[in-house]
Design a protein around this motif. Structure first.
Motif, PDB file in Angstrom:
ATOM      1  N   SER A  13      -9.606  10.243  -3.559  1.00 21.80           N
ATOM      2  CA  SER A  13     -11.059  10.286  -3.788  1.00 21.80           C
ATOM      3  C   SER A  13     -11.530  11.606  -4.382  1.00 21.80           C
ATOM      4  CB  SER A  13     -11.804  10.017  -2.474  1.00 21.80           C
ATOM      5  OG  SER A  13     -11.464  10.997  -1.496  1.00 21.80           O
ATOM      6  N   ASP A  14     -10.757  12.687  -4.190  1.00 18.92           N
ATOM      7  CA  ASP A  14     -11.171  13.980  -4.727  1.00 18.92           C
ATOM      8  C   ASP A  14     -10.609  14.236  -6.127  1.00 18.92           C
ATOM      9  OD1 ASP A  14      -8.521  14.433  -4.229  1.00 18.92           O
ATOM     10  OD2 ASP A  14      -8.819  15.996  -2.739  1.00 18.92           O
ATOM     11  N   GLY A  15      -9.957  13.240  -6.719  1.00 17.96           N
ATOM     12  CA  GLY A  15      -9.489  13.365  -8.092  1.00 17.96           C
ATOM     13  C   GLY A  15      -8.019  13.651  -8.249  1.00 17.96           C
ATOM     14  N   ARG A  16      -7.315  14.001  -7.172  1.00 21.98           N
ATOM     15  CA  ARG A  16      -5.882  14.271  -7.289  1.00 21.98           C
ATOM     16  C   ARG A  16      -5.112  12.995  -7.670  1.00 21.98           C
ATOM     17  NH1 ARG A  16      -4.329  15.782  -1.712  1.00 21.98           N
ATOM     18  NH2 ARG A  16      -6.257  14.648  -1.271  1.00 21.98           N
ATOM     19  N   THR A  17      -4.159  13.153  -8.574  1.00 28.78           N
ATOM     20  CA  THR A  17      -3.354  12.009  -8.968  1.00 28.78           C
ATOM     21  C   THR A  17      -2.309  11.702  -7.900  1.00 28.78           C
ATOM     22  OG1 THR A  17      -1.925  13.497 -10.224  1.00 28.78           O
ATOM     23  CG2 THR A  17      -3.664  12.354 -11.439  1.00 28.78           C
ATOM     24  N   ALA A  18      -1.971  10.422  -7.806  1.00 22.19           N
ATOM     25  CA  ALA A  18      -1.026   9.990  -6.781  1.00 22.19           C
ATOM     26  C   ALA A  18      -0.125   8.893  -7.334  1.00 22.19           C
ATOM     27  CB  ALA A  18      -1.772   9.468  -5.552  1.00 22.19           C
ATOM     28  N   LYS A  19       1.016   8.714  -6.677  1.00 23.34           N
ATOM     29  CA  LYS A  19       1.922   7.598  -6.950  1.00 23.34           C
ATOM     30  C   LYS A  19       2.079   6.827  -5.650  1.00 23.34           C
ATOM     31  CE  LYS A  19       6.429   8.159  -7.381  1.00 23.34           C
ATOM     32  NZ  LYS A  19       7.777   8.469  -7.930  1.00 23.34           N
ATOM     33  N   SER A  20       1.898   5.520  -5.714  1.00 22.71           N
ATOM     34  CA  SER A  20       1.848   4.736  -4.486  1.00 22.71           C
ATOM     35  C   SER A  20       2.855   3.591  -4.482  1.00 22.71           C
ATOM     36  CB  SER A  20       0.441   4.158  -4.286  1.00 22.71           C
ATOM     37  OG  SER A  20      -0.520   5.181  -4.171  1.00 22.71           O
ATOM     38  N   THR A  21       3.273   3.235  -3.278  1.00 24.50           N
ATOM     39  CA  THR A  21       4.103   2.051  -3.054  1.00 24.50           C
ATOM     40  C   THR A  21       3.531   1.311  -1.847  1.00 24.50           C
ATOM     41  OG1 THR A  21       6.157   2.908  -4.001  1.00 24.50           O
ATOM     42  CG2 THR A  21       6.366   1.217  -2.309  1.00 24.50           C
ATOM     43  N   SER A  22       3.392   0.010  -1.986  1.00 25.11           N
ATOM     44  CA  SER A  22       2.838  -0.809  -0.903  1.00 25.11           C
ATOM     45  C   SER A  22       3.795  -1.954  -0.601  1.00 25.11           C
ATOM     46  CB  SER A  22       1.467  -1.365  -1.303  1.00 25.11           C
ATOM     47  OG  SER A  22       0.961  -2.217  -0.287  1.00 25.11           O
ATOM     48  N   ILE A  23       4.131  -2.108   0.675  1.00 18.74           N
ATOM     49  CA  ILE A  23       5.069  -3.140   1.111  1.00 18.74           C
ATOM     50  C   ILE A  23       4.357  -4.057   2.092  1.00 18.74           C
ATOM     51  CG2 ILE A  23       7.293  -3.593   2.214  1.00 18.74           C
ATOM     52  CD1 ILE A  23       7.998  -0.623   1.528  1.00 18.74           C
ATOM     53  N   GLY A  24       4.230  -5.320   1.731  1.00 17.47           N
ATOM     54  CA  GLY A  24       3.603  -6.296   2.623  1.00 17.47           C
ATOM     55  C   GLY A  24       4.591  -6.798   3.657  1.00 17.47           C
ATOM     56  N   ILE A  25       4.114  -6.995   4.871  1.00 22.30           N
ATOM     57  CA  ILE A  25       4.951  -7.457   5.976  1.00 22.30           C
ATOM     58  C   ILE A  25       4.476  -8.847   6.405  1.00 22.30           C
ATOM     59  CG2 ILE A  25       5.855  -6.947   8.257  1.00 22.30           C
ATOM     60  CD1 ILE A  25       6.524  -4.816   6.122  1.00 22.30           C
ATOM     61  N   LYS A  26       5.412  -9.808   6.393  1.00 21.55           N
ATOM     62  CA  LYS A  26       5.076 -11.181   6.776  1.00 21.55           C
ATOM     63  C   LYS A  26       5.692 -11.536   8.131  1.00 21.55           C
ATOM     64  CE  LYS A  26       4.769 -13.074   2.057  1.00 21.55           C
ATOM     65  NZ  LYS A  26       5.233 -14.160   1.150  1.00 21.55           N
ATOM     66  N   ASP A  27       5.020 -12.445   8.813  1.00 26.26           N
ATOM     67  CA  ASP A  27       5.604 -12.958  10.055  1.00 26.26           C
ATOM     68  C   ASP A  27       6.552 -14.114   9.725  1.00 26.26           C
ATOM     69  OD1 ASP A  27       4.001 -15.128   9.468  1.00 26.26           O
ATOM     70  OD2 ASP A  27       2.564 -14.764  11.091  1.00 26.26           O
ATOM     71  N   SER A  28       7.112 -14.751  10.746  1.00 25.17           N
ATOM     72  CA  SER A  28       8.086 -15.830  10.521  1.00 25.17           C
ATOM     73  C   SER A  28       7.462 -17.043   9.859  1.00 25.17           C
ATOM     74  CB  SER A  28       8.737 -16.235  11.846  1.00 25.17           C
ATOM     75  OG  SER A  28       7.755 -16.665  12.775  1.00 25.17           O
ATOM     76  N   GLY A  29       6.136 -17.132   9.890  1.00 25.58           N
ATOM     77  CA  GLY A  29       5.442 -18.239   9.243  1.00 25.58           C
ATOM     78  C   GLY A  29       5.140 -17.977   7.778  1.00 25.58           C
ATOM     79  N   GLY A  30       5.527 -16.783   7.307  1.00 21.70           N
ATOM     80  CA  GLY A  30       5.299 -16.462   5.902  1.00 21.70           C
ATOM     81  C   GLY A  30       3.914 -15.933   5.593  1.00 21.70           C
ATOM     82  N   HIS A  31       3.182 -15.512   6.622  1.00 20.15           N
ATOM     83  CA  HIS A  31       1.818 -15.000   6.425  1.00 20.15           C
ATOM     84  C   HIS A  31       1.815 -13.471   6.531  1.00 20.15           C
ATOM     85  CE1 HIS A  31       0.566 -19.139   6.749  1.00 20.15           C
ATOM     86  NE2 HIS A  31       1.031 -19.218   7.995  1.00 20.15           N
ATOM     87  N   TYR A  32       1.058 -12.840   5.660  1.00 19.88           N
ATOM     88  CA  TYR A  32       0.946 -11.377   5.723  1.00 19.88           C
ATOM     89  C   TYR A  32       0.188 -10.963   6.977  1.00 19.88           C
ATOM     90  CZ  TYR A  32       2.637 -10.644   0.955  1.00 19.88           C
ATOM     91  OH  TYR A  32       3.417 -10.571  -0.176  1.00 19.88           O
ATOM     92  N   ILE A  33       0.789 -10.045   7.716  1.00 15.85           N
ATOM     93  CA  ILE A  33       0.114  -9.532   8.906  1.00 15.85           C
ATOM     94  C   ILE A  33      -0.098  -8.022   8.818  1.00 15.85           C
ATOM     95  CG2 ILE A  33       1.028 -11.356  10.378  1.00 15.85           C
ATOM     96  CD1 ILE A  33       2.918  -9.084  11.540  1.00 15.85           C
ATOM     97  N   ALA A  34       0.654  -7.356   7.933  1.00 17.43           N
ATOM     98  CA  ALA A  34       0.557  -5.898   7.869  1.00 17.43           C
ATOM     99  C   ALA A  34       1.031  -5.402   6.509  1.00 17.43           C
ATOM    100  CB  ALA A  34       1.394  -5.257   8.978  1.00 17.43           C
TER     101      ALA A  34
END
Length: 210
Positions: free
Chosen positions: A87-108
């Protein structure tokens, strides 16, 4: 009974993810922010945050990416090394990993945000160190830009083996004197840029420059 079992599974997954996040946070401190989002509660999704670089807090809402996963179980599970910005303008590099439960739904989601601006400062120092002739290094940055101020601060912090936001009071005062001597404080809104990049108030910056 099935619902209770599902909730137990989800809680167990979240506990494991938080342990992983803590380990990653400790390993990559202070350059990488590690965040765990509980996508079951989007209005207050942030469950834990290590090496806080974004200024967010536990209990803050889900990001647009998190909402996209909540809406679509087929949304990509791994998004790696995409460009981002704090938010203050600094550049960043990001990685996001979705976590699914046994039913195949994203929970985290487990997200890592690297402060790229600091490494650019390191890169500049290494480039200068590796020069083999006596010619001065050419500066390609516009000295009147906010990015030039941020990178100048990054170089100062790197020389002290720290980050801008971890500078001590006496180090900040030394930095401000250098910025003043080099003319950076004459740049429009310089104090706003400096205070945001250091993670301190404008009043603190003005006090440090005295």
């Amino acid at each position: 009974m099935a619902k209770k079992k599902a909730n137990s599974e989800q809680e167990s997954l979240l506990e494991q993810i938080q342990c992983i996040a803590q380990g990653l946070g400790e390993m990559f401190a202070p350059f990488t922010e590690v965040v765990v989002h509980d996508l079951r509660t989007p209005k207050n999704a942030i469950l834990t945050i290590h090496n806080n670089l974004s200024g967010r807090s536990v209990g803050d809402p889900a990001t647009e990416l998190g909402l996209a996963r909540i809406a679509d179980d087929d949304y990509p599970q791994i998004l790696s090394n995409y460009p981002n910005r704090f938010s203050d303008g600094r550049t960043a590099k990001s990685t996001s990993i979705g976590i699914k439960d046994s039913g195949g739904h994203y929970i985290a989601a487990l997200c890592l945000n690297v402060d790229v601006s600091l490494f650019r400062g390191i890169q500049a120092i290494l480039g200068q160190f590796c020069l083999t002739d006596s010619a001065p290094m050419k500066e390609s940055l516009d000295p009147a830009s906010a990015d030039a101020i941020r990178e100048r601060i990054d170089r100062f912090a790197v020389n002290l083996a720290t980050t801008p936001r971890l500078l001590k009071a006496e180090q900040r005062r030394e930095l401000m004197q250098e910025l003043k001597g080099e003319g950076y404080l004459e740049v429009r809104k310089a104090m706003d840029v400096i205070s945001q990049h250091l993670g301190v108030s404008r009043a603190t910056v003005y006090n440090d420059v005295r």
